[in-house]
Design an enzyme around this catalytic site. Structure first.
Site, PDB file in Angstrom:
ATOM      1  CE  LYS A 198     -12.975   5.155 -18.631  1.00 38.48           C
ATOM      2  NZ  LYS A 198     -13.365   6.481 -18.150  1.00 38.48           N
ATOM      3  CE1 TYR A 222     -17.020   8.767 -15.876  1.00 35.46           C
ATOM      4  CE2 TYR A 222     -16.437   9.004 -13.565  1.00 35.46           C
ATOM      5  CZ  TYR A 222     -16.903   8.229 -14.614  1.00 35.46           C
ATOM      6  OH  TYR A 222     -17.237   6.921 -14.387  1.00 35.46           O
ATOM      7  CG  ASP A 253     -10.349  13.719 -16.375  1.00 35.76           C
ATOM      8  OD1 ASP A 253      -9.674  13.033 -17.180  1.00 35.76           O
ATOM      9  OD2 ASP A 253     -11.348  13.273 -15.773  1.00 35.76           O
ATOM     10  NE  ARG A 280      -2.969   0.440   3.290  1.00 35.51           N
ATOM     11  CZ  ARG A 280      -2.430   1.064   4.349  1.00 35.51           C
ATOM     12  NH1 ARG A 280      -2.067   2.324   4.257  1.00 35.51           N
ATOM     13  NH2 ARG A 280      -2.261   0.429   5.489  1.00 35.51           N
TER      14      ARG A 280
HETATM   15  C1  LIG Z   1     -13.895   7.041 -16.895  1.00 35.66           C
HETATM   16  C2  LIG Z   1     -13.542   8.426 -16.532  1.00 35.66           C
HETATM   17  C3  LIG Z   1     -13.244   8.788 -15.214  1.00 35.66           C
HETATM   18  C4  LIG Z   1     -13.360   7.814 -14.060  1.00 35.66           C
HETATM   19  O1  LIG Z   1     -12.379   6.830 -14.162  1.00 35.66           O
HETATM   20  P1  LIG Z   1     -12.574   5.332 -13.595  1.00 35.66           P
HETATM   21  O2  LIG Z   1     -11.314   4.668 -14.060  1.00 35.66           O
HETATM   22  O3  LIG Z   1     -13.820   4.783 -14.192  1.00 35.66           O
HETATM   23  O4  LIG Z   1     -12.669   5.443 -12.118  1.00 35.66           O
HETATM   24  C5  LIG Z   1     -12.857  10.102 -14.972  1.00 35.66           C
HETATM   25  N1  LIG Z   1     -12.779  11.016 -15.964  1.00 35.66           N
HETATM   26  C6  LIG Z   1     -13.084  10.697 -17.233  1.00 35.66           C
HETATM   27  C7  LIG Z   1     -12.995  11.758 -18.284  1.00 35.66           C
HETATM   28  C8  LIG Z   1     -13.469   9.402 -17.565  1.00 35.66           C
HETATM   29  O5  LIG Z   1     -13.776   9.107 -18.827  1.00 35.66           O
END
Ligand SMILES: *Cc1c(COP(=O)(O)O)cnc(C)c1O
Length: 393
Positions: free
Chosen positions: A203, A108, A178, A55
Site C-alpha cells: 500500500k 484486515y 497494523d 532466503r
Molecule cells: C492489504 C492489507 C493487508 C494484507 O496485505 P497484503 O500485502 O495484501 O498481503 C493487511 N492489513 C491491511 C490493513 C491491509 O490493507
C-alpha cells in the site's frame, strides 16, 4: 565452439571496487559465492557479515529494511513477500499452542482468516473484540499478543494506541499494530509504546500499486526473534520487489503529504454535499475519533469513505459512473481508486457483524492518489449525478 563456462562470464567483475552507484543495486541472486573453506567457516561461525542464501538474507532486501526502520523510528525491520506473510511471520513466531491472542475484530479480513482458520488449528485461542470494546478488558492469563489496526477499514475509526500499548506493556504482552492505513509518515506506533509494527507494504510504503510486499518493524531483539519464522515459513521478498519497494519509500513523505491534503479537501467537499449521507475521515471534526486521531497522528491519511442516499443501488450507480477514479481494491497508490466495502473487504459478512462494524451497503471507499483534487471533485460530482429521487429536487 565457444565454451559455455559461466564462471568466466562476469562482465562487470571488479566493478564494485570502481563504481559507486547512487542507487542501491538489485542483487538478483539466490546464492552467494565463497572464496574458500576458511571463508565459509567464518560465515557459519557468525563473524563475517557475508551472505549465504537469499532466503536468509539479501543486500537488496536489507536496503529496503533499513529504509523502513528509519521511517518507523525502529531499531530494526524485516520485509516479507506480502502483508499476509508479515502477519504470518509475526503470529507464528510469537505464539505457541495454549497461548491466547486478543485481536480487534476491525482488522484486515485476511488477518482474521489466518487467526481463526489457521492459528486455532494449532491450539491458539483467538478472541476477537468488536469495535468499541476495550481490547485490554479481554486479556486473560494466557494472552501473549494483542493485535489491532488504526485507522480501521472502511470506517476509519481510530483506537487509542497509547492506551492499548501501555496496558499491554504493564502486563508483559506483545502489542502489534497494523499501521498500513496510516503509513509511518502519519503515525509511528513504536513511539506511542507499541512493541511491533506490521505493514502491508503493498500500500503506502511502495505507493505505486506495482508490488506486493509486507513488513515488520520494532526492537532488534524482537525482529531477531522473528527471523526463524520468516526463514522457515519462507515468506521472503524477492530482490527486484525489494528494490521497487525501497524506491517507493524514497518518495513516501511527499506522496503522503499530498494525499493527506487532497483527502482532507475531498472529505470537506463531500461532507458539504447534500447528495452524500455521511463522510468518514479522521480529519473531520465530525468524525467520532477526531480527538484521538489528533493526539496520535501527524496527518489524517489518504483514505476517505462516504455513504450516499439510496442504499446499495445508489452506491452502485456512483461506482459505475466514476471515470477518472478507477474501480479497484487495495489502496495507497498514486492513482485514486474506489471500492464498495460490502462487495469487497466485507463481502459475505452477516448483517449483524456489518452493523457491529459500522459498515453500510451505501458506502464507497476512496483511496486518494496524486491527481489534482479539482479533477477528483469534478469526477465525483458527475458520478453523484442528481442524487436519489427526492434529494434531487
Ligand atoms: C492489504 C492489507 C493487508 C494484507 O496485505 P497484503 O500485502 O495484501 O498481503 C493487511 N492489513 C491491511 C490493513 C491491509 O490493507
Amino acid at each position: 565452439m565457444p565454451r559455455q563456462d559461466t564462471t568466466v562470464i562476469h562482465a562487470g567483475e571488479g566493478a564494485s571496487d570502481r563504481a559507486r552507484p547512487l542507487t542501491a543495486p538489485i542483487y538478483q541472486t539466490s546464492t552467494f559465492v565463497f572464496d574458500s573453506t576458511a571463508d565459509l567457516e567464518e560465515y557459519v561461525a557468525g563473524g563475517s557479515g557475508r551472505y549465504l542464501y537469499s532466503r536468509y538474507a539479501n543486500p537488496s532486501v536489507e536496503s529496503a529494511e533499513a529504509k523502513l526502520a528509519a521511517l518507523e523510528g525502529a531499531e530494526a525491520a524485516m520485509v516479507t513477500a506480502s502483508g499476509m506473510a508479515a502477519t504470518a511471520t509475526a503470529l507464528f513466531g510469537l505464539l505457541a499452542a495454549g497461548d491466547e491472542l486478543v485481536a480487534s475484530a476491525a482488522i484486515y479480513g485476511g488477518s482474521i482468516h489466518l487467526m481463526t482458520g489457521f492459528l486455532r488449528k494449532f491450539g491458539v485461542t483467538v478472541r476477537l473484540v468488536p469495535m468499541g470494546g476495550d481490547l485490554l478488558a479481554h486479556i486473560g492469563p494466557a494472552t501473549k499478543v494483542v493485535w489491532f489496526e488504526s485507522p480501521t477499514n472502511p470506517t476509519l475509526r481510530c483506537l487509542d494506541i497509547r492506551h492499548l500499548a501501555a496496558g499491554c506493556r504493564e502486563r508483559g504482552i506483545t502489542s502489534v499494530c497494523d499501521n498500513t492505513f496510516a503509513s509511518p509518515i502519519n503515525q509511528q506506533p513504536l513511539a506511542l509504546g507499541v512493541d511491533l509494527v506490521m505493514h502491508s507494504a503493498t500500500k503506502y510504503l511502495n505507493g505505486h500499486s506495482d508490488v506486493v510486499a509486507g513488513a515488520l518493524a520494532g526492537p532488534a531483539a524482537l525482529i531477531d526473534r522473528l527471523q526463524p519464522a520468516r526463514r522457515f515459513l519462507g515468506g521472503v521478498l524477492d530482490p527486484s520487489a525489494a528494490y521497487a519497494l525501497a524506491r517507493g519509500m524514497k518518495t513516501i513523505a511527499v506522496r503522503v503529504a499530498r494525499q493527506n491534503e487532497s483527502a482532507q479537501r475531498l472529505a470537506e467537499w463531500l461532507a458539504a454535499d447534500p447528495r452524500v449521507r455521511t463522510v468518514a475521515y479522521p480529519g473531520l471534526p465530525s468524525h467520532p475519533d477526531h480527538a484521538i486521531a489528533r493526539r496520535q497522528m501527524s496527518g489524517f491519511g489518504g483514505m476517505v469513505t462516504c455513504a450516499v442516499h439510496g442504499g446499495l443501488a445508489a452506491a452502485r450507480d456512483v461506482f459505475d459512473r466514476v471515470r477518472l477514479i478507477q474501480r479497484a481494491v487495495s489502496l495507497g497508490g498514486v492513482e485514486t481508486i474506489c471500492s464498495l466495502p460490502v462487495l469487497t473487504s466485507h463481502y459475505g459478512v452477516s448483517a449483524a457483524d456489518l452493523a457491529a462494524a459500522g459498515v453500510t451497503d451505501d458506502m464507497i471507499r476512496i483511496s486518494v492518489g496524486l491527481e489534482d483534487p479539482a479533477d477528483l471533485m469534478a469526477d465525483l460530482d458527475q458520478a453523484l449525478g442528481r442524487g436519489p429521487a427526492g434529494a434531487a429536487s
